[in-house]
Design an enzyme around this catalytic site. Structure first.
Site, PDB file in Angstrom:
ATOM      1  N   SER A  48      44.805  39.422  14.796  1.00  9.29           N
ATOM      2  CA  SER A  48      43.907  38.585  14.160  1.00  9.29           C
ATOM      3  C   SER A  48      42.478  38.955  14.733  1.00  9.29           C
ATOM      4  O   SER A  48      41.613  38.443  14.160  1.00  9.29           O
ATOM      5  CB  SER A  48      44.281  37.176  14.248  1.00  9.29           C
ATOM      6  OG  SER A  48      45.383  36.737  13.496  1.00  9.29           O
ATOM      7  N   ARG A  84      51.758  40.130  11.738  1.00  6.59           N
ATOM      8  CA  ARG A  84      50.568  39.861  11.311  1.00  6.59           C
ATOM      9  C   ARG A  84      49.791  41.401  11.550  1.00  6.59           C
ATOM     10  O   ARG A  84      48.457  41.553  11.281  1.00  6.59           O
ATOM     11  CB  ARG A  84      49.699  38.809  12.165  1.00  6.59           C
ATOM     12  CG  ARG A  84      50.215  37.487  11.563  1.00  6.59           C
ATOM     13  CD  ARG A  84      49.471  36.204  12.464  1.00  6.59           C
ATOM     14  NE  ARG A  84      50.089  35.332  11.818  1.00  6.59           N
ATOM     15  CZ  ARG A  84      51.142  34.623  11.768  1.00  6.59           C
ATOM     16  NH1 ARG A  84      51.840  35.213  12.727  1.00  6.59           N
ATOM     17  NH2 ARG A  84      51.585  33.483  11.570  1.00  6.59           N
ATOM     18  N   CYS A 140      51.592  32.388  21.009  1.00  6.31           N
ATOM     19  CA  CYS A 140      51.889  31.821  19.479  1.00  6.31           C
ATOM     20  C   CYS A 140      53.281  31.415  19.326  1.00  6.31           C
ATOM     21  O   CYS A 140      54.466  32.040  19.684  1.00  6.31           O
ATOM     22  CB  CYS A 140      51.550  33.019  18.527  1.00  6.31           C
ATOM     23  SG  CYS A 140      51.748  32.372  16.769  1.00  6.31           S
ATOM     24  N   CYS A 157      46.550  33.503  18.660  1.00  2.00           N
ATOM     25  CA  CYS A 157      46.801  34.967  19.160  1.00  2.00           C
ATOM     26  C   CYS A 157      45.628  35.602  19.386  1.00  2.00           C
ATOM     27  O   CYS A 157      45.506  36.308  20.457  1.00  2.00           O
ATOM     28  CB  CYS A 157      47.632  35.411  18.205  1.00  2.00           C
ATOM     29  SG  CYS A 157      49.289  35.109  17.837  1.00  2.00           S
ATOM     30  N   CYS A 192      46.197  34.168  12.685  1.00  3.15           N
ATOM     31  CA  CYS A 192      46.875  33.524  13.689  1.00  3.15           C
ATOM     32  C   CYS A 192      45.658  33.493  14.848  1.00  3.15           C
ATOM     33  O   CYS A 192      45.559  34.581  15.661  1.00  3.15           O
ATOM     34  CB  CYS A 192      47.872  34.345  14.282  1.00  3.15           C
ATOM     35  SG  CYS A 192      48.996  33.939  15.435  1.00  3.15           S
ATOM     36  N   CYS A 216      54.585  33.375  15.396  1.00  5.41           N
ATOM     37  CA  CYS A 216      55.191  34.861  15.639  1.00  5.41           C
ATOM     38  C   CYS A 216      55.612  34.803  16.974  1.00  5.41           C
ATOM     39  O   CYS A 216      55.576  35.740  17.662  1.00  5.41           O
ATOM     40  CB  CYS A 216      54.053  35.918  15.471  1.00  5.41           C
ATOM     41  SG  CYS A 216      52.762  35.715  16.815  1.00  5.41           S
ATOM     42  N   GLU A 266      47.633  29.158  11.858  1.00  3.97           N
ATOM     43  CA  GLU A 266      48.119  28.977  13.416  1.00  3.97           C
ATOM     44  C   GLU A 266      46.713  28.976  14.107  1.00  3.97           C
ATOM     45  O   GLU A 266      45.877  29.953  13.898  1.00  3.97           O
ATOM     46  CB  GLU A 266      48.937  29.965  13.927  1.00  3.97           C
ATOM     47  CG  GLU A 266      49.913  29.431  15.082  1.00  3.97           C
ATOM     48  CD  GLU A 266      49.009  29.578  16.361  1.00  3.97           C
ATOM     49  OE1 GLU A 266      49.021  28.846  17.333  1.00  3.97           O
ATOM     50  OE2 GLU A 266      48.106  30.667  16.588  1.00  3.97           O
ATOM     51  N   HIS A 286      54.802  38.315  21.055  1.00  7.78           N
ATOM     52  CA  HIS A 286      54.210  38.436  22.388  1.00  7.78           C
ATOM     53  C   HIS A 286      55.097  38.457  23.508  1.00  7.78           C
ATOM     54  O   HIS A 286      54.805  39.096  24.428  1.00  7.78           O
ATOM     55  CB  HIS A 286      53.237  37.411  22.545  1.00  7.78           C
ATOM     56  CG  HIS A 286      52.071  37.407  21.594  1.00  7.78           C
ATOM     57  ND1 HIS A 286      51.103  38.324  21.409  1.00  7.78           N
ATOM     58  CD2 HIS A 286      51.676  36.442  20.359  1.00  7.78           C
ATOM     59  CE1 HIS A 286      50.273  37.961  20.601  1.00  7.78           C
ATOM     60  NE2 HIS A 286      50.921  36.907  19.965  1.00  7.78           N
TER      61      HIS A 286
END
Ligand code: SF4
Ligand code: SF4
Lengths: 383, 574
Positions: free
Chosen positions: B504, B481, B63, B551, B548, B66, B15, B70
């Site tokens: 990430s 993640r 994102c 993110c 990701c 996921c 992503e 968030h």
């Protein structure tokens, strides 16, 4: 069915038939057999597409035929400034075991989230597809285009091309362009005030006509349906002022909402989780933007009809409208209640350029006022 | 001979937008590595000045993969700030949606994103379907979609694609690379599961849609609770949840687990995936409420790969800095005080090896200066790895019985030693084990919900924000993640400051001011590349983190700027 339209489709199918097939031994009909999908199921699916596109059932055989011929359409999908939600939505697409078929027959040539190669080899896939299918591929773009600092807020590939350059190039060689999602259609969340990267809609990159398929993300049906429309007619569907296909974005959420009866009866949720919420009252007072939003969620729903936000008790936030992050906020208050507009220095909530939207807003405000008055009268009469 | 430079951009099947550059010596061993994120969107600038109750919906758009992490973090940071007493039902619904997200994310990651690093699709065509069927029983008593007839059909389907010369997304893969270790039969089993994963992920997504209204980007959380009260009070809805959950569980038990077991055995001697990590510190957050008191995962950290003790996190020791990130300020700052102003310096021209092995001049990372939109978070000045592996290791060190059970069982079944956990292979197994824990214990939350609904239907607590007060609050929790945190300051009833420190970022960030590298960069060094024009080993290592990048990239306002007066440097308004 109108004769003219029918003729148009038939002509289009003839054209498709004459086009050289990319996968000779690999017709849809054959794939159907391999997958154990009966002709009957397939026709049922085609009927579903007809309903989805608001066409009469008489179109079903034509849709089936178009699907059979459509293995001739290569698709390139670009990810610009985005969150990948639109790609995710696409992969939820589901018609009776026919979804992977859609993957097969559109021949996805480039899609960063799904493709096997990386780096140089990925770049090669893109270049190959753009040359080999020049003027014949469909371009689908997810994400806004950063214009700030000459577009350098986004670079892709070993040569560090900006998203802007890449999109421009890909558009110029394509047969048709779909801006998937609100980011690509209208700039999206990164373009919300104060738009720090100067993000813009895909349409700012080129003057080619672009079909917008907004939503944050758009439902899987709206993405796949738009593609089907192109397959069928070979040209752009009827579009509204914001270049959205009217078959999907022609009605307001509010007009076909399951809670509309409650609205008309003046029955509103006052607080999430209250007695009204348990009974499914209208969500206008807790911020629903359904009256200002053009989309088919209230009919098509999401995830193959499992649900949609209003069913889950949350108001619509207007995600298919231009600049909705600025114009529709705050999301838990009715639009008329704009205590936060000053934050945006006059550029936010009042920045809605859409006259139609304003007219709708006024009409709805009148409607609400009328309901309120009626309720007051009823109350005072002790009803 | 001078070192050669390899550039991989785009890193696909992730992503966001990521570029990796490495230098290799004459033996093709990596001597240095750099990770650069090449997109900046600025969402934290955008939430400033807005209604704190709107933040969740906006930051959710960090994102779409996921997609509820968030959202929840944005809402719970506000709840923490204004001290909301969340109804138990709301807590359970959020936990159930999180479970569904873990299931969805991990299945999609292993098959659609990471799978092609382990599975050679073209080799599967040479397999004997009958032998493959037999092979599948070695890893599972009741294998999933591996009957001879079905495998044959899978093979024919792919064969057609190859014969037709239209490989679509499979074109130009690194097929035939010598570090692919599965036999043709094993590749065929995994390929069949790849196709089935496409179907199963839809079920997992529907789980989220049942209580979330839609997926991606559900819309049923609000500050103070959840809105899906009608769905909760509808028994047919709950039955649908249970059924779909069981469908996903069957896939995890009979496809995902056995496939990772198979890969674990076959790749146990491949140096590039069993090279031990260079960043030996692991951290994780709380996650998945099973009932009113208990979580499936618990916060903590371990140091130096030491599984004998776990420590408690001191939130004050989390800092981010930007020595090599495209922002002005360099000194380490706590997320409540974070400050950032974009300062893009771009790439510089260098000689690099292209896809055909030729040396070409292209724009490349300037490692002496700034080179990524990601910041470098540190805890107590140390880099940490976060993610499912960290979550398993911390739980193991804490003596979490559930986690100990699945980890030990897996090590026993695969015959791998404990140190195999601290590797690329371990990271991929850790993600599967986390998924296994959820399918094994997740229904406890469902049952707790049903129990609670018997005498408590509340889903929401009204919670006004006092405009005269100043607040600050944060969310820290374990998401697919890894450990995610959001930090908010509220003033005049509006967002004054917002910062996300995401998984990430911990893993993918560039070097810090002391020259310490984060996990992506540090763990690539020392790895030997079989064919530098097709660096499969690098892709496999990077994918094992489930990057990701959208993110990871975030930004805040310049210090001193007042609410609503955010000024953008005119040079950026091109
Ligand atoms: S205001 Fe919203 S919830 Fe109410 S009827 Fe209209 S669309 Fe439905
Ligand atoms: S209901 Fe409204 S906010 Fe929700 S998806 Fe549809 S248009 Fe977007």
């Amino acid at each position: 069915m109108q004769i003219k339209e029918r003729e148009r489709i038939e002509k289009r199918l003839e054209e498709l038939e004459k086009m050289p097939s990319f996968k000779e031994e690999h017709s849809i009909a054959q794939m159907l057999q391999e997958k154990g999908i009966s002709r009957r199921d397939f026709m049922k699916w085609a009927g579903g597409i007809a309903t989805m596109l608001a066409l009469s059932p008489a179109y079903t055989p034509l849709i089936a035929k178009a699907a059979e011929l459509s293995d001739r359409l290569p698709v390139i999908w670009l990810n610009l400034a985005e969150c990948t939600g639109c790609s995710e939505s696409l992969t939820r697409s589901e018609f009776p075991s026919i979804d992977s078929l859609i993957f097969d027959y559109i021949s996805l040539e480039y899609h960063e989230t799904l493709m096997a190669p990386s780096g140089w080899q990925a770049e090669l896939s893109l270049q190959n597809a753009m040359e080999k299918y020049k003027g014949r591929y469909i371009l689908m773009v997810e994400g806004g285009v950063p214009f700030g600092d000459e577009g350098r807020f986004l670079t892709i590939g070993a040569h560090a091309q900006t998203g802007k350059e890449l999109a421009k190039d890909a558009i110029s060689k394509s047969a048709a362009v779909f801006a998937i999602g609100t980011c690509s259609s209208f700039g999206g969340v990164q373009a919300a005030y104060p738009n720090p990267t100067n993000a813009k809609p895909l349409s700012s990159v080129s003057n080619r006509s672009i079909i917008n398929v907004p939503g944050c993300p758009p439902s899987e049906r709206n993405i796949v349906g738009t593609l089907m429309y192109y397959v069928l007619f070979g040209n752009l569907p009827a579009l509204d002022a914001y270049s959205r296909p009217t078959w999907a974005y022609g009605t307001r959420i509010h007009d076909l909402c399951e809670r509309r009866g409650r609205f008309d009866a003046g029955e509103f949720v006052e607080n999430f989780g209250d007695e009204g919420a348990k009974k499914g009252y209208c969500l206008y007072k807790v911020g629903c933007k359904g009256p200002y939003t053009f989309n088919n969620c209230s009919v098509s729903k999401f995830n193959s009809g499992v649900s949609w936000p209003i069913q889950a008790g949350h108001g619509c936030i207007g995600c298919s409208e231009p600049n909705f992050w600025d114009t529709m906020a705050p999301y838990e208050k009715p639009l008329a209640d704009r205590s936060f507009q000053s934050v945006f220095g006059g550029m936010g909530a009042d920045w809605t350029a859409d006259k139609v939207g304003l007219a709708v807003l006024t009409a709805t405000a009148i409607g609400i006022a009328a309901h309120a008055t009626i309720m007051k009268i009823k109350e005072s009469k002790g009803e | 001979m001078a070192n050669k430079r390899i550039v991989i951009d785009p890193i696909t099947r992730i992503e966001g937008h990521l570029r990796i550059e490495v230098e290799v010596d004459e033996n093709n061993v990596i001597t240095n590595a750099f990770s650069s994120s090449t997109l900046w969107r600025g969402l934290e600038v955008i939430v400033k000045g807005r209604d704190p109750k709107d933040v969740g919906l906006i930051v959710q758009r960090i994102c779409g993969v996921c997609t509820s992490s968030h959202y929840r973090a944005g809402i719970e940071a506000v709840e923490d700030a204004i001290k909301v007493n969340l109804p138990l039902n709301a807590k359970y619904v959020r936990s159930m949606i999180a479970q569904a997200l873990f299931l969805h994310d991990h299945i999609v990651h292993f098959y659609l994103l990471h799978g092609l690093d382990w599975v050679d699709v073209i080799s599967a065509l040479k397999a004997d379907p009958k032998k493959a069927e037999q092979e599948s029983f070695k890893y599972c008593k009741t294998p999933y979609a591996t009957g001879e007839a079905e495998l044959k059909a899978v093979q024919e389907k792919v064969q057609k694609m190859v014969d037709g010369g239209q490989l679509g997304i499979f074109a130009n893969g690194y097929w035939g690379n010598k570090t692919y270790k599965l036999s043709p039969e094993q590749n065929l089993i995994a390929l069949s599961h790849y196709l089935r994963a496409i179907e199963v992920q839809r079920d997992a997504a529907k789980l989220m849609a049942i209580l979330g209204g839609k997926q991606p980007h559900p819309q049923s959380f609000v500050v103070g609770g959840v809105t899906c009260v009608r769905d909760l009070l509808d028994p047919s809805r709950l039955a649908e949840w249970k059924t779909r959950f069981e469908n996903v569980k069957a896939f995890v038990d009979c496809a995902y687990y056995p496939d990772v077991l198979m890969a674990g055995k076959m790749y146990a001697n491949e140096p590039s995936v069993v090279q031990e990590v260079s960043v030996p510190n692991f951290m994780s957050g709380d996650g998945i409420a099973l009932n009113a008191q208990e979580n499936l995962f618990n916060a903590g950290y371990i140091l130096n790969k030491d599984l004998s003790q776990a420590f408690k996190i001191d939130e004050n020791l989390i800092m981010e800095e930007c020595t090599h990130s495209w922002y002005q300020e360099n000194k380490p700052l706590h997320p409540y005080d974070g400050e950032t102003e974009p300062n893009y310096t771009g790439f510089v021209e260098k000689m690099t090896i292209d896809g055909e092995g030729k040396n070409v001049a292209i724009p490349a990372i300037n490692e002496k200066g700034k080179y990524s939109w990601i910041k470098s978070p540190r805890y107590d000045s140390k880099p940490f790895e976060v993610g499912p592996l960290a979550c398993m290791l911390v739980g193991y060190a804490q003596g979490n019985e559930r986690i100990k059970r699945v980890v030990d069982e897996f090590l026993q079944a695969s015959g791998l030693p404990v140190k195999a956990l601290f590797t690329t292979l371990g990271r991929t197994a850790g993600r599967m084990l986390q998924t296994k824990l959820i399918v094994d214990y997740g229904m406890e939350t469902f049952n707790a919900l049903i129990e609670n609904l018997k005498n408590d239907e509340s889903t929401y607590t009204p919670c006004p924000i006092d405009e005269k007060k100043e607040y600050r609050g944060r969310y820290i929790g374990e998401v697919p993640r890894g450990m995610l945190s959001h930090w908010i300051r509220i003033k005049d009833g509006k967002v004054e400051n917002y910062q996300c420190v995401v998984p990430s970022t911990w893993n993918a960030g560039p070097e810090d001011s002391q020259g310490k590298k984060g996990p992506y960069e540090a763990n690539l060094i020392g790895m030997k590349i079989e064919d530098i024009t097709k660096p499969l080993e690098i892709i496999r290592e990077i994918h094992s983190y489930d990057p990701c990048i959208a993110c990871a990239v975030h930004v805040m306002d310049t210090k001193g700027n007042k609410l609503g007066e955010y000024k953008i440097d005119p040079k950026y308004l091109g």
